[in-house]
Design an enzyme around this catalytic site. Structure first.
Site, PDB file in Angstrom:
ATOM      1  N   GLU A  10     -46.384 -47.060  15.665  1.00 23.62           N
ATOM      2  CA  GLU A  10     -47.035 -45.791  15.322  1.00 23.62           C
ATOM      3  C   GLU A  10     -46.056 -44.627  15.417  1.00 23.62           C
ATOM      4  O   GLU A  10     -46.035 -43.738  14.566  1.00 23.62           O
ATOM      5  CB  GLU A  10     -48.241 -45.568  16.229  1.00 23.62           C
ATOM      6  CG  GLU A  10     -48.953 -44.249  16.055  1.00 23.62           C
ATOM      7  CD  GLU A  10     -49.466 -43.994  14.635  1.00 23.62           C
ATOM      8  OE1 GLU A  10     -49.531 -44.945  13.837  1.00 23.62           O
ATOM      9  OE2 GLU A  10     -49.761 -42.831  14.318  1.00 23.62           O
ATOM     10  N   TRP A  41     -70.064 -29.411   9.912  1.00 19.85           N
ATOM     11  CA  TRP A  41     -69.451 -30.736   9.781  1.00 19.85           C
ATOM     12  C   TRP A  41     -70.443 -31.696  10.420  1.00 19.85           C
ATOM     13  O   TRP A  41     -70.653 -31.655  11.629  1.00 19.85           O
ATOM     14  CB  TRP A  41     -68.106 -30.778  10.494  1.00 19.85           C
ATOM     15  CG  TRP A  41     -67.232 -31.916  10.057  1.00 19.85           C
ATOM     16  CD1 TRP A  41     -66.591 -32.046   8.861  1.00 19.85           C
ATOM     17  CD2 TRP A  41     -66.925 -33.117  10.773  1.00 19.85           C
ATOM     18  NE1 TRP A  41     -65.895 -33.226   8.798  1.00 19.85           N
ATOM     19  CE2 TRP A  41     -66.078 -33.909   9.947  1.00 19.85           C
ATOM     20  CE3 TRP A  41     -67.267 -33.593  12.019  1.00 19.85           C
ATOM     21  CZ2 TRP A  41     -65.588 -35.143  10.345  1.00 19.85           C
ATOM     22  CZ3 TRP A  41     -66.762 -34.833  12.417  1.00 19.85           C
ATOM     23  CH2 TRP A  41     -65.945 -35.591  11.582  1.00 19.85           C
ATOM     24  N   LYS A  44     -45.127 -42.096  12.326  1.00 17.79           N
ATOM     25  CA  LYS A  44     -45.207 -40.631  12.401  1.00 17.79           C
ATOM     26  C   LYS A  44     -43.896 -39.991  11.955  1.00 17.79           C
ATOM     27  O   LYS A  44     -43.861 -39.068  11.152  1.00 17.79           O
ATOM     28  CB  LYS A  44     -45.532 -40.195  13.829  1.00 17.79           C
ATOM     29  CG  LYS A  44     -46.954 -40.406  14.255  1.00 17.79           C
ATOM     30  CD  LYS A  44     -47.956 -39.481  13.610  1.00 17.79           C
ATOM     31  CE  LYS A  44     -48.726 -39.968  12.447  1.00 17.79           C
ATOM     32  NZ  LYS A  44     -49.369 -41.197  12.354  1.00 17.79           N
ATOM     33  N   GLU A  69     -43.116 -40.508   8.116  1.00 20.19           N
ATOM     34  CA  GLU A  69     -43.996 -39.894   7.102  1.00 20.19           C
ATOM     35  C   GLU A  69     -43.906 -38.373   7.089  1.00 20.19           C
ATOM     36  O   GLU A  69     -44.248 -37.759   6.083  1.00 20.19           O
ATOM     37  CB  GLU A  69     -45.440 -40.352   7.263  1.00 20.19           C
ATOM     38  CG  GLU A  69     -46.173 -39.865   8.482  1.00 20.19           C
ATOM     39  CD  GLU A  69     -47.649 -40.305   8.452  1.00 20.19           C
ATOM     40  OE1 GLU A  69     -48.264 -40.310   7.385  1.00 20.19           O
ATOM     41  OE2 GLU A  69     -48.153 -40.658   9.515  1.00 20.19           O
ATOM     42  N   HIS A  90     -32.697 -60.445  17.034  1.00 19.87           N
ATOM     43  CA  HIS A  90     -32.919 -61.404  15.933  1.00 19.87           C
ATOM     44  C   HIS A  90     -32.594 -60.787  14.590  1.00 19.87           C
ATOM     45  O   HIS A  90     -33.148 -61.166  13.564  1.00 19.87           O
ATOM     46  CB  HIS A  90     -34.370 -61.904  15.974  1.00 19.87           C
ATOM     47  CG  HIS A  90     -34.701 -62.635  17.237  1.00 19.87           C
ATOM     48  ND1 HIS A  90     -34.298 -63.932  17.481  1.00 19.87           N
ATOM     49  CD2 HIS A  90     -35.338 -62.222  18.350  1.00 19.87           C
ATOM     50  CE1 HIS A  90     -34.692 -64.301  18.686  1.00 19.87           C
ATOM     51  NE2 HIS A  90     -35.338 -63.281  19.236  1.00 19.87           N
ATOM     52  N   CYS A  99     -67.819 -26.356  14.083  1.00 15.13           N
ATOM     53  CA  CYS A  99     -68.176 -25.868  12.757  1.00 15.13           C
ATOM     54  C   CYS A  99     -67.783 -24.387  12.714  1.00 15.13           C
ATOM     55  O   CYS A  99     -67.281 -23.839  13.663  1.00 15.13           O
ATOM     56  CB  CYS A  99     -69.671 -26.044  12.553  1.00 15.13           C
ATOM     57  SG  CYS A  99     -70.236 -27.702  12.903  1.00 15.13           S
ATOM     58  N   ASN A 134     -73.310 -23.335  16.706  1.00 15.49           N
ATOM     59  CA  ASN A 134     -72.389 -24.444  17.023  1.00 15.49           C
ATOM     60  C   ASN A 134     -72.753 -24.939  18.407  1.00 15.49           C
ATOM     61  O   ASN A 134     -73.144 -24.162  19.270  1.00 15.49           O
ATOM     62  CB  ASN A 134     -70.932 -23.964  17.043  1.00 15.49           C
ATOM     63  CG  ASN A 134     -70.381 -23.717  15.642  1.00 15.49           C
ATOM     64  OD1 ASN A 134     -71.002 -24.090  14.659  1.00 15.49           O
ATOM     65  ND2 ASN A 134     -69.234 -23.075  15.569  1.00 15.49           N
ATOM     66  N   GLY A 135     -72.606 -26.257  18.626  1.00 13.58           N
ATOM     67  CA  GLY A 135     -72.870 -26.820  19.951  1.00 13.58           C
ATOM     68  C   GLY A 135     -74.031 -27.801  19.880  1.00 13.58           C
ATOM     69  O   GLY A 135     -74.481 -28.182  18.802  1.00 13.58           O
ATOM     70  N   LYS A 176     -54.212 -37.812   2.193  1.00 15.10           N
ATOM     71  CA  LYS A 176     -54.910 -37.978   3.461  1.00 15.10           C
ATOM     72  C   LYS A 176     -55.767 -39.242   3.453  1.00 15.10           C
ATOM     73  O   LYS A 176     -55.905 -39.911   4.458  1.00 15.10           O
ATOM     74  CB  LYS A 176     -55.799 -36.757   3.746  1.00 15.10           C
ATOM     75  CG  LYS A 176     -56.544 -36.820   5.076  1.00 15.10           C
ATOM     76  CD  LYS A 176     -55.577 -36.964   6.231  1.00 15.10           C
ATOM     77  CE  LYS A 176     -56.279 -37.151   7.568  1.00 15.10           C
ATOM     78  NZ  LYS A 176     -55.326 -37.523   8.655  1.00 15.10           N
ATOM     79  N   ARG A 214     -61.204 -26.088   9.002  1.00 10.75           N
ATOM     80  CA  ARG A 214     -61.806 -26.870  10.085  1.00 10.75           C
ATOM     81  C   ARG A 214     -62.497 -28.121   9.562  1.00 10.75           C
ATOM     82  O   ARG A 214     -62.882 -28.994  10.329  1.00 10.75           O
ATOM     83  CB  ARG A 214     -62.828 -26.018  10.844  1.00 10.75           C
ATOM     84  CG  ARG A 214     -62.286 -24.701  11.331  1.00 10.75           C
ATOM     85  CD  ARG A 214     -63.433 -23.761  11.641  1.00 10.75           C
ATOM     86  NE  ARG A 214     -64.017 -24.047  12.932  1.00 10.75           N
ATOM     87  CZ  ARG A 214     -63.751 -23.338  14.038  1.00 10.75           C
ATOM     88  NH1 ARG A 214     -62.906 -22.339  13.961  1.00 10.75           N
ATOM     89  NH2 ARG A 214     -64.310 -23.623  15.184  1.00 10.75           N
TER      90      ARG A 214
HETATM   91  C1  AGP Z   1     -51.314 -42.074   9.132  1.00 12.10           C
HETATM   92  O1  AGP Z   1     -50.589 -40.972   9.657  1.00 12.10           O
HETATM   93  C2  AGP Z   1     -51.345 -42.062   7.621  1.00 12.10           C
HETATM   94  N1  AGP Z   1     -51.906 -40.856   7.135  1.00 12.10           N
HETATM   95  C3  AGP Z   1     -51.973 -43.327   7.043  1.00 12.10           C
HETATM   96  O2  AGP Z   1     -51.225 -44.412   7.517  1.00 12.10           O
HETATM   97  C4  AGP Z   1     -53.457 -43.578   7.390  1.00 12.10           C
HETATM   98  O3  AGP Z   1     -53.580 -43.930   8.751  1.00 12.10           O
HETATM   99  C5  AGP Z   1     -53.952 -44.753   6.531  1.00 12.10           C
HETATM  100  O4  AGP Z   1     -53.875 -44.365   5.185  1.00 12.10           O
HETATM  101  C6  AGP Z   1     -55.389 -45.186   6.862  1.00 12.10           C
HETATM  102  O5  AGP Z   1     -56.263 -44.115   6.636  1.00 12.10           O
HETATM  103  P1  AGP Z   1     -57.774 -44.246   7.203  1.00 12.10           P
HETATM  104  O6  AGP Z   1     -57.671 -44.319   8.695  1.00 12.10           O
HETATM  105  O7  AGP Z   1     -58.472 -42.999   6.738  1.00 12.10           O
HETATM  106  O8  AGP Z   1     -58.374 -45.490   6.634  1.00 12.10           O
END
Ligand code: AGP
Length: 638
Positions: free
Chosen positions: A511, A104, A515, A518, A534, A27, A130-131, A633, A52
């Site tokens: 994954e 947080w 990364k 995106e 295939h 925090c 904090n802690g 996000k 943060r």
């Molecule tokens: C991952 O880098 C992306 N931001 C996106 O795929 C994310 O994982 C997905 O929208 C799921 O989000 P959530 O884990 O908050 O449910």
């Protein structure tokens, strides 16, 4: 709101030797004393720490009228407005010393009562902290027996009572005596209405930095809140306690002996300071991962009995035995983590597990039986499709649990049981530390289910010990960041890429591709290595690099054949290889090395290597790494 019987109430079994859980979420702390009015410095300092992540904020100033506190759940902007509209705004703004905090929530919801600052019983001492005070329950019981009243669920308020119980006119002495009784961690700033202009700060396990100004001093939990006023800073060490008045700083140790700390120059740019010195939140969060995983697994591994302690699941071994299938739902990165969970549960426990995209699950009238457990994975706890999948599973009468990072989020509230990641706030749109924390928890869930099914104690101990090594495995990869940046330079010019892997490394390929696509906008796709022939192999040529995960023991020889097929078609190959695997190294054009470890735990360092690879490629391409185009996000809409 349903409360998961989570870590704060966590009582390890008597045989459990490990220390009680210690969740350190960073925090924000700000303190000021000096020539200026304190309030504007405190509020602007909190704004510098907003990166943060937090869910409540508060300030306290010392004046002739005593300690004045203003705090509330929500954002700093709301707190600022509350102060602006306050009838005694002039008094609030006239003080020259004060403390402030952004919280947080980890234990206890983000309410105004739980927000910091907290007061001692007589309201004469205020602190922000904090802690985790591990012995806070015993202290709270002692004070309650003495007639104390508490207004929050926090351990920090207990610490304020402890300090005031020792106060006899000297705040430094009172804090010193109080901290000698404390077990656990702290980064704290406190003040007394009877010593106007004096702050006392202390540190054990949670950072405190002291900014040295002209006739003023500003303290904070990180330098972001300080560099507006000064670049001369003292970073306290563990067990340091400092009395600050104006620009005078007197540092002692817990035994009251004098301590000398040499000031350092803060060389961050103001922009970087917003992210704790990193160029991007994503890079900060990638480097957060060793600590985030430590927070995730702390207090949850019982190496003595070779199992995991996941009190939030609220399931006894007897109930775990009844689970005959695990259905994992999620989206994006969370779904990729779920795939690793699927492999681990089937590998360790021998029961069926499957992963489904949440949007599919919610609409296809899924077949869910009474002996199934549906596990929803979501960093934000707000993803619309995952929330809808949770509701569908509940309506189908299934046992539902969730794996969530944000405390008190909708998915957390709507499931009767679950596990918080405790990975700390994840700001960058691209998920990194949440992914590796999710995987860490999934390995623990697989271990716990397996021990209720067929896994022996000895096998469980082995897996438990490997899970505990995850932070060091990540640190080994982070140490090769510079080499990774050099490797990335060879691939930043391409506009396509394949990621291939087998077994546990197949989800890592997915994954890694996610990364890269995106944040760098390179068209990257993840495939099972065996899938290339295939169809996708038709695309292989000089302009189609292949990132090959070559850490999967059982399928390694086949994956090396796949690499040879790629090379035969002039495709450049970057291999993620195990240190010392010369055969794999020689098969590739470039390599990223990860430490040798079992394939179920190798997924974590391999994923971190691909996070850094994607980050450096995107940085070279000049992309908006933390806020990629078109992305949010948390996808709270369908
Ligand atoms: C991952 O880098 C992306 N931001 C996106 O795929 C994310 O994982 C997905 O929208 C799921 O989000 P959530 O884990 O908050 O449910």
């Amino acid at each position: 709101m349903k409360r998961w019987n989570e870590t704060s109430n966590h009582k390890p079994p008597q045989s459990q030797k490990s220390k009680p859980p210690l969740i350190i979420i960073m925090c924000g702390i700000v303190g000021y004393t000096g020539k200026r009015a304190a309030m504007p410095v405190l509020v602007s300092g909190l704004k510098k720490l907003e990166y943060r992540g937090y869910d409540s904020a508060g300030v306290a100033v010392a004046s002739q009228e005593g300690i004045l506190i203003r705090k509330q759940s929500g954002k700093v902007a709301g707190l600022d407005q509350l102060i602006h509209d306050d009838p005694i705004r002039a008094t609030l703004s006239g003080s020259h010393s004060g403390i402030a905090h952004t919280r947080w929530a980890t234990h206890g919801p983000p309410t105004t009562d739980n927000a910091h600052p907290h007061l001692g019983p007589n309201g004469r001492i205020a602190l922000v902290h904090n802690g985790i005070i591990e012995n806070h329950n015993a202290l709270r019981d002692r004070f309650k027996a003495d007639g104390h009243t508490f207004h929050s669920e926090t351990d920090s308020e207990v610490l304020a009572h402890l300090i005031e119980s020792h106060y006899q006119g000297d705040l430094l002495q009172a804090v010193t005596q109080a901290l000698r009784e404390v077990e656990g961690t702290y980064g704290l700033t406190c003040m007394s209405a009877d010593e106007l202009g004096v702050l006392v700060v202390a540190r054990r396990g949670s950072p405190i930095v002291i900014g040295l100004g002209d006739d003023e001093t500003i303290v904070a939990s990180d330098a972001s809140a300080i560099i507006t006023y000064t670049r001369q800073a003292i970073y306290l060490d563990d067990h340091d306690i400092a009395r600050i008045e104006g620009s005078h700083v007197d540092i002692r140790s817990l035994d009251s002996s004098s301590v000398t700390r040499t000031p350092a120059e803060i060389d961050w740019s103001p922009g970087a300071a917003e992210k704790g010195g990193y160029e991007h939140y994503m890079l900060k969060e990638i480097f957060d991962q060793p600590e985030a995983i430590r927070n995730t697994i702390r207090g949850r591994i019982d190496t003595g009995r070779g199992t995991a302690i996941l009190s939030g699941l609220n399931l006894t071994p007897r109930e775990l035995v009844d689970i005959q299938r695990l259905l994992i739902v999620g989206c994006g990165t969370s779904m990729n983590a779920g795939l690793i969970g699927e492999y681990a549960v089937e590998d360790f426990a021998g029961i069926p597990a499957e992963v489904e995209q949440a949007a599919e699950f919610r609409y296809r009238n899924p077949i869910v039986g009474s002996r199934d457990m549906v596990l929803a994975i979501s960093q934000s706890g707000e993803t619309a499709d995952t929330l809808a999948a949770v509701r569908e599973a509940v309506d189908k009468g299934s046992l539902v649990a969730a794996l969530v990072n944000v405390v008190g989020s909708t998915i957390a509230r709507e499931t009767g049981r679950g596990i918080y990641l405790h990975a700390g706030p994840e700001i960058s749109v691209a998920s990194t530390k949440a992914f590796t924390s999710q995987v860490s928890v999934l390995l623990m869930i697989a271990l716990k289910i397996a021990r209720a099914h067929r896994l022996s104690r000895e096998e469980g101990i082995q897996i438990a010990q490997e899970i505990e090594k995850l932070p060091e495995l990540v640190e080994a990869v982070l140490a090769s960041n510079d080499q990774l940046a050099e490797v990335a330079a060879h691939y930043a010019g391409y506009n396509n890429a394949f990621y291939i892997g087998r077994g546990y490394m197949f989800p890592v390929a997915l994954e890694g591709a996610l990364k890269l696509k995106e944040i760098s906008y390179i068209h990257a796709e993840g495939y099972h290595s065996a899938e290339l022939k295939h169809g996708p192999i038709a695309l292989l040529e000089e302009g189609m690099p292949v990132i090959a995960l070559l850490n999967e023991g059982p399928g390694q020889d086949k994956s090396l054949s796949n690499v040879a097929e790629c090379k035969a078609r002039s495709a450049p190959v970057l291999g993620v290889v195990t240190q010392g695997d010369d055969e794999a190294r020689q098969a590739c054009d470039h390599v990223i090395e990860i430490p040798s470890c079992p394939h179920y735990s190798a997924v974590v360092p391999a994923a971190v290597a691909l996070q850094l690879f994607a980050y450096h490629v995107a940085r070279i391409r000049g992309c908006a790494i933390d806020q990629p185009r078109n992305l949010a996000k948390s996808v709270t809409v369908e």
